[in-house]
Design a protein around this motif. Structure first.
Motif, PDB file in Angstrom:
ATOM      1  N   ALA A  54      21.990  20.740  -6.291  1.00  0.00           N
ATOM      2  CA  ALA A  54      23.127  19.819  -6.307  1.00  0.00           C
ATOM      3  C   ALA A  54      23.977  20.016  -7.553  1.00  0.00           C
ATOM      4  O   ALA A  54      25.212  20.031  -7.485  1.00  0.00           O
ATOM      5  N   MET A  55      23.332  20.180  -8.725  1.00  0.00           N
ATOM      6  CA  MET A  55      24.086  20.382  -9.956  1.00  0.00           C
ATOM      7  C   MET A  55      24.822  21.709  -9.943  1.00  0.00           C
ATOM      8  O   MET A  55      25.945  21.814 -10.434  1.00  0.00           O
ATOM      9  N   LYS A  56      24.208  22.725  -9.372  1.00  0.00           N
ATOM     10  CA  LYS A  56      24.887  24.016  -9.276  1.00  0.00           C
ATOM     11  C   LYS A  56      26.119  23.906  -8.390  1.00  0.00           C
ATOM     12  O   LYS A  56      27.168  24.500  -8.672  1.00  0.00           O
ATOM     13  N   GLN A  57      26.013  23.142  -7.300  1.00  0.00           N
ATOM     14  CA  GLN A  57      27.168  22.948  -6.421  1.00  0.00           C
ATOM     15  C   GLN A  57      28.279  22.202  -7.140  1.00  0.00           C
ATOM     16  O   GLN A  57      29.454  22.558  -7.031  1.00  0.00           O
ATOM     17  N   LEU A  58      27.927  21.144  -7.858  1.00  0.00           N
ATOM     18  CA  LEU A  58      28.926  20.325  -8.535  1.00  0.00           C
ATOM     19  C   LEU A  58      29.673  21.098  -9.607  1.00  0.00           C
ATOM     20  O   LEU A  58      30.885  20.955  -9.766  1.00  0.00           O
ATOM     21  N   THR A  59      28.953  21.903 -10.361  1.00  0.00           N
ATOM     22  CA  THR A  59      29.574  22.638 -11.470  1.00  0.00           C
ATOM     23  C   THR A  59      30.167  23.974 -11.047  1.00  0.00           C
ATOM     24  O   THR A  59      30.858  24.620 -11.841  1.00  0.00           O
ATOM     25  N   GLY A  60      29.922  24.382  -9.799  1.00  0.00           N
ATOM     26  CA  GLY A  60      30.412  25.675  -9.335  1.00  0.00           C
ATOM     27  C   GLY A  60      29.500  26.817  -9.711  1.00  0.00           C
ATOM     28  O   GLY A  60      29.840  27.983  -9.469  1.00  0.00           O
ATOM     29  N   TRP A  61      28.331  26.519 -10.284  1.00  0.00           N
ATOM     30  CA  TRP A  61      27.430  27.578 -10.722  1.00  0.00           C
ATOM     31  C   TRP A  61      26.714  28.238  -9.542  1.00  0.00           C
ATOM     32  O   TRP A  61      26.045  29.255  -9.715  1.00  0.00           O
ATOM     33  N   ASP A  62      26.842  27.660  -8.336  1.00  0.00           N
ATOM     34  CA  ASP A  62      26.271  28.310  -7.158  1.00  0.00           C
ATOM     35  C   ASP A  62      27.126  29.497  -6.733  1.00  0.00           C
ATOM     36  O   ASP A  62      26.712  30.320  -5.919  1.00  0.00           O
ATOM     37  N   SER A  63      28.357  29.557  -7.283  1.00  0.00           N
ATOM     38  CA  SER A  63      29.237  30.696  -7.019  1.00  0.00           C
ATOM     39  C   SER A  63      29.875  31.119  -8.339  1.00  0.00           C
ATOM     40  O   SER A  63      31.065  30.904  -8.575  1.00  0.00           O
ATOM     41  N   PRO A  64      29.082  31.710  -9.245  1.00  0.00           N
ATOM     42  CA  PRO A  64      29.566  31.992 -10.606  1.00  0.00           C
ATOM     43  C   PRO A  64      30.757  32.932 -10.665  1.00  0.00           C
ATOM     44  O   PRO A  64      31.585  32.822 -11.565  1.00  0.00           O
ATOM     45  N   LEU A  65      30.879  33.856  -9.716  1.00  0.00           N
ATOM     46  CA  LEU A  65      32.019  34.771  -9.750  1.00  0.00           C
ATOM     47  C   LEU A  65      33.333  34.018  -9.537  1.00  0.00           C
ATOM     48  O   LEU A  65      34.344  34.304 -10.193  1.00  0.00           O
ATOM     49  N   THR A  66      33.309  33.056  -8.619  1.00  0.00           N
ATOM     50  CA  THR A  66      34.508  32.233  -8.402  1.00  0.00           C
ATOM     51  C   THR A  66      34.817  31.405  -9.634  1.00  0.00           C
ATOM     52  O   THR A  66      35.978  31.286 -10.051  1.00  0.00           O
ATOM     53  N   LEU A  67      33.782  30.860 -10.236  1.00  0.00           N
ATOM     54  CA  LEU A  67      33.964  30.037 -11.432  1.00  0.00           C
ATOM     55  C   LEU A  67      34.524  30.864 -12.587  1.00  0.00           C
ATOM     56  O   LEU A  67      35.472  30.453 -13.264  1.00  0.00           O
ATOM     57  N   LEU A  68      33.962  32.042 -12.807  1.00  0.00           N
ATOM     58  CA  LEU A  68      34.406  32.874 -13.926  1.00  0.00           C
ATOM     59  C   LEU A  68      35.818  33.415 -13.703  1.00  0.00           C
ATOM     60  O   LEU A  68      36.484  33.819 -14.650  1.00  0.00           O
ATOM     61  N   GLY A  69      36.263  33.409 -12.439  1.00  0.00           N
ATOM     62  CA  GLY A  69      37.632  33.843 -12.160  1.00  0.00           C
ATOM     63  C   GLY A  69      38.656  32.756 -12.384  1.00  0.00           C
ATOM     64  O   GLY A  69      39.863  32.992 -12.285  1.00  0.00           O
ATOM     65  N   LEU A  70      38.194  31.538 -12.701  1.00  0.00           N
ATOM     66  CA  LEU A  70      39.101  30.422 -12.951  1.00  0.00           C
ATOM     67  C   LEU A  70      39.720  30.554 -14.337  1.00  0.00           C
ATOM     68  O   LEU A  70      39.018  30.695 -15.330  1.00  0.00           O
ATOM     69  N   ALA A  71      41.030  30.525 -14.400  1.00  0.00           N
ATOM     70  CA  ALA A  71      41.740  30.682 -15.671  1.00  0.00           C
ATOM     71  C   ALA A  71      42.352  29.357 -16.103  1.00  0.00           C
ATOM     72  O   ALA A  71      42.642  28.492 -15.265  1.00  0.00           O
ATOM     73  N   PRO A  72      42.549  29.152 -17.413  1.00  0.00           N
ATOM     74  CA  PRO A  72      43.206  27.935 -17.893  1.00  0.00           C
ATOM     75  C   PRO A  72      44.570  27.754 -17.232  1.00  0.00           C
ATOM     76  O   PRO A  72      45.349  28.692 -17.126  1.00  0.00           O
ATOM     77  N   GLY A  73      44.837  26.551 -16.753  1.00  0.00           N
ATOM     78  CA  GLY A  73      46.094  26.275 -16.076  1.00  0.00           C
ATOM     79  C   GLY A  73      45.996  26.398 -14.572  1.00  0.00           C
ATOM     80  O   GLY A  73      46.885  25.915 -13.854  1.00  0.00           O
ATOM     81  N   ASP A  74      44.945  27.061 -14.053  1.00  0.00           N
ATOM     82  CA  ASP A  74      44.751  27.140 -12.604  1.00  0.00           C
ATOM     83  C   ASP A  74      44.390  25.763 -12.052  1.00  0.00           C
ATOM     84  O   ASP A  74      43.869  24.901 -12.762  1.00  0.00           O
ATOM     85  N   ALA A  75      44.642  25.582 -10.744  1.00  0.00           N
ATOM     86  CA  ALA A  75      44.206  24.351 -10.092  1.00  0.00           C
ATOM     87  C   ALA A  75      42.685  24.268 -10.179  1.00  0.00           C
ATOM     88  O   ALA A  75      41.990  25.271 -10.043  1.00  0.00           O
ATOM     89  N   PRO A  76      42.140  23.078 -10.416  1.00  0.00           N
ATOM     90  CA  PRO A  76      40.693  22.954 -10.581  1.00  0.00           C
ATOM     91  C   PRO A  76      39.934  23.260  -9.295  1.00  0.00           C
ATOM     92  O   PRO A  76      40.457  23.072  -8.191  1.00  0.00           O
ATOM     93  N   LEU A  77      38.714  23.751  -9.447  1.00  0.00           N
ATOM     94  CA  LEU A  77      37.831  23.956  -8.305  1.00  0.00           C
ATOM     95  C   LEU A  77      37.271  22.608  -7.874  1.00  0.00           C
ATOM     96  O   LEU A  77      36.833  21.814  -8.706  1.00  0.00           O
ATOM     97  N   GLN A  78      37.284  22.357  -6.578  1.00  0.00           N
ATOM     98  CA  GLN A  78      36.753  21.102  -6.061  1.00  0.00           C
ATOM     99  C   GLN A  78      35.444  21.371  -5.332  1.00  0.00           C
ATOM    100  O   GLN A  78      35.376  22.229  -4.453  1.00  0.00           O
ATOM    101  N   ASN A  79      34.407  20.644  -5.700  1.00  0.00           N
ATOM    102  CA  ASN A  79      33.083  20.837  -5.116  1.00  0.00           C
ATOM    103  C   ASN A  79      32.504  19.506  -4.670  1.00  0.00           C
ATOM    104  O   ASN A  79      32.876  18.448  -5.194  1.00  0.00           O
ATOM    105  N   GLN A  80      31.586  19.551  -3.708  1.00  0.00           N
ATOM    106  CA  GLN A  80      30.901  18.354  -3.240  1.00  0.00           C
ATOM    107  C   GLN A  80      29.414  18.630  -3.133  1.00  0.00           C
ATOM    108  O   GLN A  80      28.999  19.769  -2.907  1.00  0.00           O
ATOM    109  N   ALA A  81      28.613  17.584  -3.278  1.00  0.00           N
ATOM    110  CA  ALA A  81      27.162  17.736  -3.157  1.00  0.00           C
ATOM    111  C   ALA A  81      26.547  16.416  -2.736  1.00  0.00           C
ATOM    112  O   ALA A  81      27.005  15.338  -3.149  1.00  0.00           O
ATOM    113  N   GLN A  82      25.526  16.502  -1.901  1.00  0.00           N
ATOM    114  CA  GLN A  82      24.742  15.342  -1.521  1.00  0.00           C
ATOM    115  C   GLN A  82      23.559  15.223  -2.482  1.00  0.00           C
ATOM    116  O   GLN A  82      22.845  16.197  -2.711  1.00  0.00           O
ATOM    117  N   VAL A  83      23.381  14.051  -3.047  1.00  0.00           N
ATOM    118  CA  VAL A  83      22.312  13.845  -4.021  1.00  0.00           C
ATOM    119  C   VAL A  83      21.393  12.740  -3.518  1.00  0.00           C
ATOM    120  O   VAL A  83      21.857  11.656  -3.148  1.00  0.00           O
TER     121      VAL A  83
END
Length: 313
Positions: A54-83
Motif C-alpha cells: 500500500a505504501m509503495k502504491q501511495l508513494t509511486g515506489w511500485d513504479s520507480p521508473l515513472t516516479l524518477l521520470g517526474l520532473a519539477p513543475g510536472d503535474a503530480p502523480l496521482q495514486n490510490q491504495a486500499q489500506v
C-alpha cells in the motif's frame, strides 16, 4: 526563513505529507501523516523498498521508473491504495506525488507525497486535495537557485500552496507569508497580504479583528489559541473556519506565529441539521397525543406527557 520555521510549517500543515528521496529513503513525515497512516507509518530513514504494498502504491515506489521520470513543475502523480487497518476497517487513500525543485549538485532528487483519506465517511469531514492548487503558483516563483535559502523558499512555497488549509506565518505584527487559500478564505485578493501589517488583516472584518485580538492576548500566556471563525465575504455564502494559532519560538524572542484555517462549513451545516432534527423529534415527542416511552435495560429513560396522562401518573 529559518530551518526551524520551515520545520514548523511542515509539522503544522493539516495535510498528511511524507518526503523521500530518489533512493527511496524517507526524509520526514509530518504529524498528520503519522496519524493517518498509523501502523503504515514510515519513520525517518526507513526505506520504501521495505514498505508495504500500500505504501509503495501511495508513494509511486511500485513504479520507480515513472516516479524518477517526474520532473519539477510536472503535474503530480496521482495514486490510490486500499489500506486494511489493524482494527479490521478499510480505508481508501489517495496521494499526489510531485518532485521538488532540482537539488544542489550532488544531492538526491526529493519528492513530496500528500495523502488523503477518501473513504466515504472521511470525505464528509475533510476538504479534498485539489491538483490545480498543487501545481499552480510554482511557475510564478521562477526557477530556484542553487543556494540553500532559495531552494528552501521554493520548497516551502510548494508545501504551502499544496495545503487545503489556509496558512500564515507572522513575525511580530507583520504577516510575513501566507498561501493563497488563506487570503481567499478571509475574502482578500490573493497576493495582497504578505508583508502587510496586522492592521490590514484586522480591517477586513470585525470578526477577524476580534480573533486577532483574542489570539494575541492568549499567545502571551499559553502559546496557542483555538477558536472558530465565521466569515461572510462579499458575494459569497457564509463560511465557518477552525482557527489554530501557535507560537513557534521562546517567549524571550519577538513573537513568531503560525496560523492555520481549516474549512468546517460542511461540518457546521451537518451539526445544524442534526440539531434541527433533534428539536423536531423533541417537539413531536412532547406534543404527540400518543403515549411514547424510551426504555433501555428495563428502565424508562423518558416518557412524554401523553403517556403520563393515559396512565394517570
Amino acid at each position: 526563513m529559518s530551518t526551524h520555521a520551515e520545520e514548523a510549517w511542515f509539522e503544522l500543515v493539516p495535510q498528511a505529507m511524507i518526503e523521500f528521496d530518489e533512493r527511496g529513503f524517507v526524509l520526514r513525515c509530518n504529524t498528520a501523516c503519522r496519524t493517518l497512516l498509523g501502523d503504515l507509518e514510515m519513520p525517518r530513514g526507513s526505506s520504501l523498498a521495505d514498505a508495504s504494498a500500500a505504501m509503495k502504491q501511495l508513494t509511486g515506489w511500485d513504479s520507480p521508473l515513472t516516479l524518477l521520470g517526474l520532473a519539477p513543475g510536472d503535474a503530480p502523480l496521482q495514486n490510490q491504495a486500499q489500506v486494511h487497518g489493524t482494527t479490521g476497517g478499510q480505508r481508501q487513500l489517495l496521494s499526489l506525488v510531485h518532485a521538488h525543485p532540482t537539488p544542489a549538485s550532488g544531492q538526491a532528487q526529493r519528492y513530496l507525497c500528500m495523502v488523503q483519506n477518501t473513504s466515504p465517511v472521511a470525505l464528509m469531514l475533510q476538504a479534498p486535495i485539489e491538483p490545480d492548487t498543487v501545481s499552480g503558483g510554482l511557475d510564478e516563483l521562477g526557477p530556484p537557485g542553487e543556494s540553500g535559502p532559495d531552494q528552501l523558499l521554493h520548497e516551502l512555497s510548494t508545501i504551502l500552496e499544496s495545503s487545503p488549509a489556509g496558512i500564515a506565518y507572522l513575525r511580530g505584527e507583520i504577516l510575513v507569508r501566507c498561501n493563497r487559500r488563506f487570503e481567499r478564505m478571509l475574502g482578500f485578493t490573493p497576493g495582497t497580504l504578505p508583508g502587510q501589517h496586522l492592521n490590514a488583516l484586522m480591517a477586513g472584518d470585525p470578526r477577524i479583528n476580534r480573533a486577532v485580538t483574542q489570539s494575541t492576548a492568549e499567545l502571551q500566556y499559553t502559546g496557542q489559541f483555538e477558536s472558530e471563525l465565521e466569515i461572510v465575504a462579499p458575494g459569497q455564502p457564509t463560511r465557518w473556519y477552525a482557527l489554530s494559532v501557535r507560537r513557534i519560538n521562546p517567549r524571550s524572542h519577538p513573537m513568531e506565529v503560525i496560523a492555520v484555517l481549516s474549512d468546517i462549513t460542511r461540518i457546521r451545516a451537518q451539526q445544524a441539521q442534526l440539531e434541527a432534527l433533534g428539536r423536531d423529534r423533541d417537539l413531536m415527542f412532547s406534543l404527540s397525543g400518543v403515549g411514547i416511552a424510551f426504555v433501555r435495560d428495563g428502565l424508562v429513560q423518558s416518557a412524554n406527557p401523553a403517556l403520563a396522562h393515559l396512565l394517570g401518573v
